[in-house]
Design an enzyme around this catalytic site. Structure first.
Site, PDB file in Angstrom:
ATOM      1  N   GLU A 196       0.891  -1.168   0.000  1.00  0.00           N
ATOM      2  CA  GLU A 196       0.000   0.000   0.000  1.00  0.00           C
ATOM      3  C   GLU A 196       0.926   1.213   0.000  1.00  0.00           C
ATOM      4  OE1 GLU A 196      -1.757   3.049   1.194  1.00  0.00           O
ATOM      5  OE2 GLU A 196      -2.200   2.029   3.096  1.00  0.00           O
ATOM      6  N   CYS A 248      -1.843   8.934   2.718  1.00  0.00           N
ATOM      7  CA  CYS A 248      -1.588   8.473   1.355  1.00  0.00           C
ATOM      8  C   CYS A 248      -2.794   8.803   0.485  1.00  0.00           C
ATOM      9  CB  CYS A 248      -1.229   7.003   1.327  1.00  0.00           C
ATOM     10  SG  CYS A 248      -2.417   5.992   2.141  1.00  0.00           S
TER      11      CYS A 248
HETATM   12  C1  UN1 Z   1      -2.932   5.980   4.822  1.00  0.00           C
HETATM   13  O1  UN1 Z   1      -2.781   7.187   4.684  1.00  0.00           O
HETATM   14  O2  UN1 Z   1      -1.957   5.178   4.743  1.00  0.00           O
HETATM   15  O3  UN1 Z   1      -8.717   6.655   3.752  1.00  0.00           O
HETATM   16  C2  UN1 Z   1      -4.221   5.355   5.178  1.00  0.00           C
HETATM   17  C3  UN1 Z   1      -8.104   7.256   4.632  1.00  0.00           C
HETATM   18  C4  UN1 Z   1      -7.790   6.513   5.904  1.00  0.00           C
HETATM   19  C5  UN1 Z   1      -6.590   5.655   5.743  1.00  0.00           C
HETATM   20  C6  UN1 Z   1      -5.391   6.292   5.152  1.00  0.00           C
HETATM   21  N1  UN1 Z   1      -8.922   5.698   6.251  1.00  0.00           N
HETATM   22  O4  UN1 Z   1      -7.762   8.414   4.516  1.00  0.00           O
END
Ligand code: UN1
Length: 517
Positions: free
Chosen positions: A269, A303
């Site tokens: 990821e 992310c």
């Molecule tokens: C991440 O930034 O690695 O969708 C995860 C989202 C959160 C998870 C982010 N539920 O922004």
């Protein structure tokens, strides 16, 4: 919030979570040790030293692996719903400790308290999801081509799951993996980010108690701490069939290659370069809320953060003005103070990357719409607070193609039909999250069709961040292709076996082959 008040609150928080000023970074549960270098955890909130953690050596790691292997022998034999019951108890503990754990996340990582609590809520939610799932780890049955034969598939546990997580979601991402892996019958070894090591100590304390109270082997949950070299202990280790890694694309490529060389499985990821398309039929108010939260939430360090806004020329000026006025209202400061919208970046290196990105954007021909800059003075002593910036740019700029973990939003203009906006949206190497703001059914459906967004997540009339745990989470292209969390993401934590049973007295061969003796 005054810093003496912060200190008092945090000390109470650390006590509640059993986090000390000096901690061993290696743990198999009741036994904690660590013979490596000291990692000091400084809060980006006020620059104070929160505590330190002794990292894991190769010898420490071997002890962990032995403990995990031993635990797996018992754990895999427990019926899945019983494993679910343990995850339920873990979820209950998280409910009890939501406040202190959320505070630690906020103080060690720098996200707003609300988001810290939200992260713990994601942990609670995935536990609930996993408990239900523990009664549904089902395969399919198929009709055999041979008479008197039955064919079906079943899922068995994999063994040890190695988890490498990033600083930005220092607890939730671990729980997405562990909650599922545990109900699947796997045991977990976690290497948290060296930028938020105390969060791993807190989580390990919580689960270790649950395991102990249930007389279960402690190695079901293990932690190791340290830099990328400690991560390499796991990626090169064929005793670990699955490595789940969250972080940069650069890191993911190395993990994928190393794990691939030994034909292990990896769940990746990685980076995103998420965009919201704003069409002429967009609701302006919703667009601004979605875009601003997406761009400045977690100080742009998700992310899933919104990095690009692709706006139709007819809406461009309206959106621009509304954004400028919304950004004027942003309050930047101590994230534990609920009046603030934006907290600090994780550390000074991140601040440097932010400054570099802004400079590059200008050098490449971008126009600053909302000026950035590093904040200093009272309340900003850590040197990690920056102003969220907006730059009018072009999609082909090298810097726009790149994921910068900071609150920088690029405005891109499109003309003509929504297909042009989709081309821009897909015209990056990453493929995590995407969104369209429109009340036009045709545009929305096209965006979601095979001709639309090429991302793992595609939303209509909401932003790019803040995905619920019930869906599979992850993305395509340089985001790595992995899926975590909801839907059928559990399958990667198990090995699939196809079984064919012959209940006749003949042995017919498949494909009609005759082999008479
Ligand atoms: C991440 O930034 O690695 O969708 C995860 C989202 C959160 C998870 C982010 N539920 O922004």
């Amino acid at each position: 919030m005054e810093s003496t008040t912060v200190k008092k609150t945090i000390q109470k928080t650390l006590d509640q979570l059993g986090v000390k000023s000096q901690n061993f970074g290696t743990s198999t549960g009741s036994e904690s040790f660590g013979n490596g270098e000291t990692i000091k955890s400084f809060s980006p909130v006020d620059g104070e030293l929160i505590g330190s953690v002794l990292s894991t050596t190769k010898a420490d790691y071997e002890k962990v692996l032995n403990s995990a292997q031993l635990a797996y022998k018992t754990w895999r034999l427990k019926p899945a719903p019983l494993r679910g019951e343990i995850v339920r108890q873990f979820g209950d503990k998280l409910r009890e400790l939501k406040q202190p754990l959320g505070e630690l996340v906020s103080y060690e990582m720098g996200k707003s308290l609300q988001e810290g609590l939200g992260e713990v809520q994601e942990m609670i939610d995935i536990c609930e999801f996993a408990v239900g799932l523990s009664r549904q780890l089902h395969g399919l049955t198929m009709h055999s081509e041979r008479p008197g034969h039955r064919m079906y598939e079943q899922y068995h546990p994999l063994g040890i799951v190695g988890i490498i997580s990033a600083f930005n979601f220092p607890v939730a991402v671990w729980s997405w993996n562990t909650a599922l892996a545990w109900i699947c019958g796997d045991v977990c070894v976690w290497k948290a980010s060296e930028k938020a090591p105390l969060c791993s100590i807190a989580c390990q304390n919580i689960i270790a108690k649950v395991l102990k109270d249930n007389n279960l082997p402690e190695g079901i949950s293990c932690i190791i701490n340290g830099n990328y070299k400690v991560g390499e202990f796991m990626t090169t280790d064929s005793r670990i069939p699955l490595i789940s890694a969250t972080g940069s694309t650069r890191m993911g490529k190395i993990v994928s290659k190393t794990v691939g060389e030994r034909l292990g499985k990896s769940l990746l990821e990685l980076g995103g370069n998420n965009a919201i398309i704003v069409t002429p039929d967009a609701d302006l108010k919703m667009t601004i809320i979605g875009a601003v939260f997406g761009a400045v939430g977690t100080a742009g360090q998700r992310c899933t953060s919104t990095r690009r806004l692709i706006i139709h020329e007819s809406m461009y000026n309206k959106v621009k003005e509304a954004l400028v006025s919304a950004y004027k209202q942003l309050r930047i400061g101590n994230p534990l103070n609920e009046n603030n919208h934006v907290g600090p970046l994780i550390d000074k290196d991140a601040v440097e990357m932010y400054q570099l990105a802004l400079k590059k954007a200008i050098d490449e021909g971008g126009t600053i719409l909302v000026e950035g800059g590093v904040l200093s003075g009272k309340g900003y002593e850590s040197g990690c607070y920056v102003k969220p910036a907006i730059v009018e740019a072009d999609n082909h700029f090298e810097i726009v193609q790149h994921e910068t973990f900071a609150p920088i939003l690029y405005l891109l203009k499109y003309t003509g039909s929504v297909e042009n906006a989709i081309d821009i949206q897909n015209g990056v190497k990453q493929g995590l999250s995407s969104a369209i703001m429109t009340n036009n059914l045709r545009e929305a459906e096209l965006f979601l069709s095979q001709l639309g967004s090429d991302c793992g997540i595609a939303n209509v009339n909401i932003g790019t961040s803040g995905a619920e745990i019930g869906g599979a989470f992850g993305g395509e292209k340089e985001t790595g292709g992995g899926r975590e969390s909801g839907s059928d993401a559990w399958k990667i934590y198990m090995r699939r076996q196809t079984n064919t049973i012959n209940y006749t007295t003949e042995l017919p061969l498949a494909q009609g082959i005759k082999f008479d003796l």
